[in-house]
Each structure stands twice: as structure tokens, then as C-alpha cells.
Scaffold this motif. Structure first.
Motif, mmCIF file in Angstrom:
data_model
loop_
_atom_site.group_PDB
_atom_site.id
_atom_site.type_symbol
_atom_site.label_atom_id
_atom_site.label_comp_id
_atom_site.label_asym_id
_atom_site.label_seq_id
_atom_site.Cartn_x
_atom_site.Cartn_y
_atom_site.Cartn_z
ATOM 1 N N SER A 148 -5.065 0.795 -2.611
ATOM 2 C CA SER A 148 -5.120 2.236 -2.864
ATOM 3 C C SER A 148 -4.690 3.060 -1.657
ATOM 4 N N GLY A 149 -4.680 2.444 -0.463
ATOM 5 C CA GLY A 149 -4.251 3.145 0.737
ATOM 6 C C GLY A 149 -5.352 4.002 1.331
ATOM 7 N N GLY A 150 -4.943 4.996 2.120
ATOM 8 C CA GLY A 150 -5.890 5.876 2.794
ATOM 9 C C GLY A 150 -5.514 7.323 2.611
ATOM 10 N N ALA A 166 0.853 -1.192 0.000
ATOM 11 C CA ALA A 166 0.000 0.000 0.000
ATOM 12 C C ALA A 166 0.887 1.239 0.000
ATOM 13 N N PRO A 167 0.394 2.371 -0.516
ATOM 14 C CA PRO A 167 1.239 3.581 -0.608
ATOM 15 C C PRO A 167 1.441 4.261 0.740
ATOM 16 N N VAL A 168 2.109 5.410 0.683
ATOM 17 C CA VAL A 168 2.413 6.186 1.891
ATOM 18 C C VAL A 168 1.118 6.651 2.554
ATOM 19 N N ARG A 228 1.569 -5.945 10.209
ATOM 20 C CA ARG A 228 1.801 -4.732 9.432
ATOM 21 C C ARG A 228 3.054 -4.016 9.928
ATOM 22 N N SER A 229 3.913 -3.644 9.002
ATOM 23 C CA SER A 229 5.048 -2.773 9.320
ATOM 24 C C SER A 229 5.765 -2.426 8.036
ATOM 25 N N ALA A 230 6.928 -1.821 8.216
ATOM 26 C CA ALA A 230 7.920 -1.605 7.164
ATOM 27 C C ALA A 230 7.433 -0.735 6.022
ATOM 28 N N GLY A 231 8.255 -0.646 5.016
ATOM 29 C CA GLY A 231 8.001 0.216 3.874
ATOM 30 C C GLY A 231 9.275 0.896 3.437
ATOM 31 N N VAL A 275 6.129 -9.267 6.867
ATOM 32 C CA VAL A 275 5.043 -8.293 6.821
ATOM 33 C C VAL A 275 3.968 -8.764 5.844
ATOM 34 N N ASN A 276 2.716 -8.660 6.263
ATOM 35 C CA ASN A 276 1.580 -8.999 5.414
ATOM 36 C C ASN A 276 0.917 -7.782 4.776
ATOM 37 N N PHE A 277 0.925 -6.652 5.486
ATOM 38 C CA PHE A 277 0.337 -5.414 4.973
ATOM 39 C C PHE A 277 1.381 -4.325 5.133
ATOM 40 N N MET A 278 1.987 -3.932 4.012
ATOM 41 C CA MET A 278 3.071 -2.964 4.052
ATOM 42 C C MET A 278 2.533 -1.571 3.719
ATOM 43 N N LEU A 279 2.298 -0.786 4.744
ATOM 44 C CA LEU A 279 1.933 0.609 4.556
ATOM 45 C C LEU A 279 3.222 1.413 4.355
#
Length: 384
Positions: free
Chosen positions: A167-169, A128-130, A345-348, A376-380
């Protein structure tokens, strides 16, 4: 019988208008979410993990966590068997872990385009994006506050990227729209300018409710009641405080069956102990309490264990990103998440550099590699 089942010429293919619309529709290829085959990197021994888990439960039982301005939360905890002292909740050993056991190990977040649904958990990695930057930079204006038009452009860019599965938030904070209504424009942009999964608003409980109701318009009320269509970020006010704004949003989403990332936002050395083990212990205590509370709101509500940790520059007090200490904590948090049987969730693409220079390059690449190896499963913040 043949006459009853044969399709008529009029209805076959949806008509000329539908075929012309399909030919003219703009669609971009999106890669399927990543299914990792490489092993996870495990930095902590079994003994170290047991010590961290034991000490996290000591913190919950003896020190407790604060739920300010939230009498409903205090009542939920009291009914579950916790000790309530004013706004402080002390959780008996084993209770939080017992409550966390009802959270699913994986879940599917549905997108407007079913081909872009994502499965969160297991060996999967969703990019996911920033999230959350108040400033943007362009060639003409330099560094400036973001606008709603900037937000729409970033949503479009995220949709165009083959490698972003989500798409992120809050891809940026559009400051030209009033705070009490900008969430409506932001969510509308995700819904109309992309057909990837998206995140909902968490800045106030009523805005979380608006997000659920807008999703019911998009997907249908019955569909949203039975399926997860949002994954939203709930930050814990470290150390050990669960403010009523974030918890109010968590309550709305959990009760609606929508997913939440329970994520402490810790600056090591300022909001947590200096040591890696000490910070991991606080991370574990906070996520145990937060995930347990989500299950008090609705058993079986989908949830992700989050860890967003930075260290601090002792000269300026500013958070620093892409450091070795943050990597060690992320590796350890991944191990703890797997022991809980929860998505992580973590990292990016993290960097403390203020310029697109060599420091930015090596810190970003190291941070992305850390996310891959830590499970990581969900990388924000995967980009941006």
C-alpha cells in the motif's frame, strides 16, 4: 469423547451475520509478489566493486559522517569503538561492515490480510506506489496541492490494483491537514481502506512512535513485538549527514523490530561526485553507516539498502529522472547490496518529463526495466 470434540451447530461457520458480511465484503485480487528467474545484470567487475568498497571505508574512517543534535547516537558510536569529534563520527575500517552483518538477508512484512504478506529480499520483487508528491492533477482542477480526500482515493486505487503488492506510505502529501496530525489520518487510511502491507511515518520521532502504537492496536502488541508490520523510508541527508529527525525515526523503528529502508537521496553532480564510480562510493559509505547504526539500536533489526539517485540538469539545477547515469548507479548499487547480503530498494517508474508524452513513456519503461535487471527487492515509485 465424541461429544466433547464435535462442533455445535450454533458455532459452525460463524453464524448468519458473519456469512452475510463475508458475501458483501469488497475484496480485490492481488498477485503474489514477483519471484524473479532472470539473471541480474552486473555492470561492475570484481575489481571495480573492491575499489568502491575500499574507498567507501576510507571515507568513513578519514572523513566520517555527521550526527547533528543527537548525543545518544554519538554515545552509541563511541561505545562501539568509533572516533567522535564534536558531531562527526569517524568509523574505523571494518566496523560498519561488521555491524551490518547482523541485519537479516530477508524478512517477512505482515499485512492485515495474511494472504498479502510479502517476503523482502532474495530473488523477490515487491512493488509499492509512488511516495511523497505534494501535488496531484485531475481533469477539473489541473495541478494542485493534495488533500486528505485525494490521499484516501490513492490508497483505494492502490488496493484495487492487482499488481501492487504494497500500500506504500505517503502516496501524496495531504496539505489540508496540520503537519503534526496528518500522519494519524494517513496511517488510518492505509489500515482501514486496504489490507496490504504499509509504511509508517518518519517525519518526526514521535510520529514514528505513533505509527508503532497504531500498529499495535491493529495487529496486537505481542504480534508487533515479534513480527515486522511496517517498512519505512529513512533518507540520508547527503552528503554524509544523518539528521536527528530521520535518525530519531530510525531509532524508534529499529528498537521496535520494524524495517527501515536506509536510502541516500543523491543528486549526482550536486550532492555527490559527477562520476558514476564516485557517486557509488558515496552511496556505499552512507548506507554502511546508516545500516550499521540501525544495528547499534537493535542487532537483527530488518533493514533494506536503498539507492535513490538522480543526475542534475546543469542549466536549471533541477533533478532529472530516467537517465542512463542513474541506471548505471542502480545496477552497481544492486551488486553492492548483494555483496552485503541485504535486500535492495531502488528504481520505479521514473521520468523527467512534465507531460504524459513519448519521453515519459520511454524513460518510465527504461527505469522499470532497470529495477528488474538490477535485482531490486522493494520498488518504491513503481507507479504514480
Amino acid at each position: 469423547m465424541a461429544d466433547a470434540t464435535a462442533p455445535s451447530r450454533r458455532t459452525r461457520g460463524g453464524g448468519g451475520a458473519a456469512r452475510r458480511a463475508a458475501r458483501s465484503a469488497v475484496s480485490f485480487e492481488t498477485a503474489r509478489y514477483i519471484e524473479r528467474n532472470i539473471p541480474n545484470y552486473e555492470v561492475l567487475s570484481e575489481e571495480a566493486l573492491e575499489v568502491i568498497e575500499h574507498n567507501a571505508e576510507v571515507i568513513l574512517e578519514e572523513i566520517g559522517v555527521n550526527f547533528p543534535d543527537n548525543p545518544a547516537a554519538l554515545k552509541r558510536w563511541a561505545d562501539a569503538g568509533a572516533d567522535i569529534d564534536g558531531e562527526r563520527v569517524r568509523i574505523p575500517r571494518g566496523l560498519a561492515r561488521q555491524l551490518c552483518a547482523t541485519a537479516p538477508s530477508t524478512y517477512t512484512q505482515h499485512a492485515r490480510n495474511p494472504d498479502r504478506n510479502v517476503v523482502v529480499g532474495g530473488r523477490n520483487l515487491v512493488l509499492a506506489p509512488v511516495y511523497g508528491p505534494p501535488f496531484v492533477r485531475d481533469a477539473e482542477g489541473g495541478r494542485r496541492y493534495a488533500t486528505m480526500e485525494d490521499f484516501r482515493k490513492f490508497v483505494k486505487l492502490g488496493y484495487m490494483s492487482k499488481w501492487l503488492h504494497h500500500s506504500g506510505g505517503t502516496v501524496c502529501e495531504p496539505t489540508d491537514v496540520a503537519v503534526n496530525k496528518r500522519h494519524l489520518d494517513m496511517l488510518h487510511a492505509h489500515m482501514t481502506l486496504s489490507d496490504k502491507p504499509y509504511m509508517g511515518s518518519v517525519t518526526e520521532p514521535s510520529r514514528a512512535r505513533d505509527s508503532v502504537e497504531m500498529s499495535e492496536v491493529l495487529f496486537g502488541k505481542d504480534f508487533v513485538a515479534e513480527n515486522t508490520v511496517m517498512t519505512s523510508l529513512i533518507n540520508i541527508n547527503s552528503p554524509m549527514t544523518f539528521d536527528d529527525v530521520m535518525m530519531g525515526a530510525l531509532e524508534v523503528y529499529a528498537q521496535a523490530g520494524q524495517a527501515c529502508i536506509i536510502s541516500p537521496f543523491i543528486v549526482g553532480g550536486a550532492m555527490a561526485p559527477v562520476s558514476v564510480a564516485g557517486t557509488l562510493t558515496q552511496v556505499m559509505a552512507e548506507v554502511l553507516a546508516g545500516i550499521a547504526y540501525s544495528q547499534l539500536c537493535r542487532a537483527g533489526a530488518p533493514v533494506i539498502m536503498g539507492a535513490f539517485v538522480t543526475s542534475i540538469d546543469m542549466n536549471s539545477g533541477a533533478p532529472t529522472f530516467g537517465t542512463p547515469e542513474a541506471s548505471q548507479i542502480t545496477y552497481g548499487a544492486g551488486q553492492l547490496a548483494r555483496r552485503l547480503g541485504l535486500p535492495f530498494r531502488s528504481a520505479g517508474g521514473f521520468s523527467g518529463s512534465k507531460l504524459p508524452d513519448a519521453q515519459a513513456a520511454y524513460e518510465t519503461s527504461n527505469s522499470l526495466n532497470m529495477g528488474l535487471l538490477s535485482g531490486v527487492n522493494f520498488m518504491l515509485h513503481a507507479c504514480g
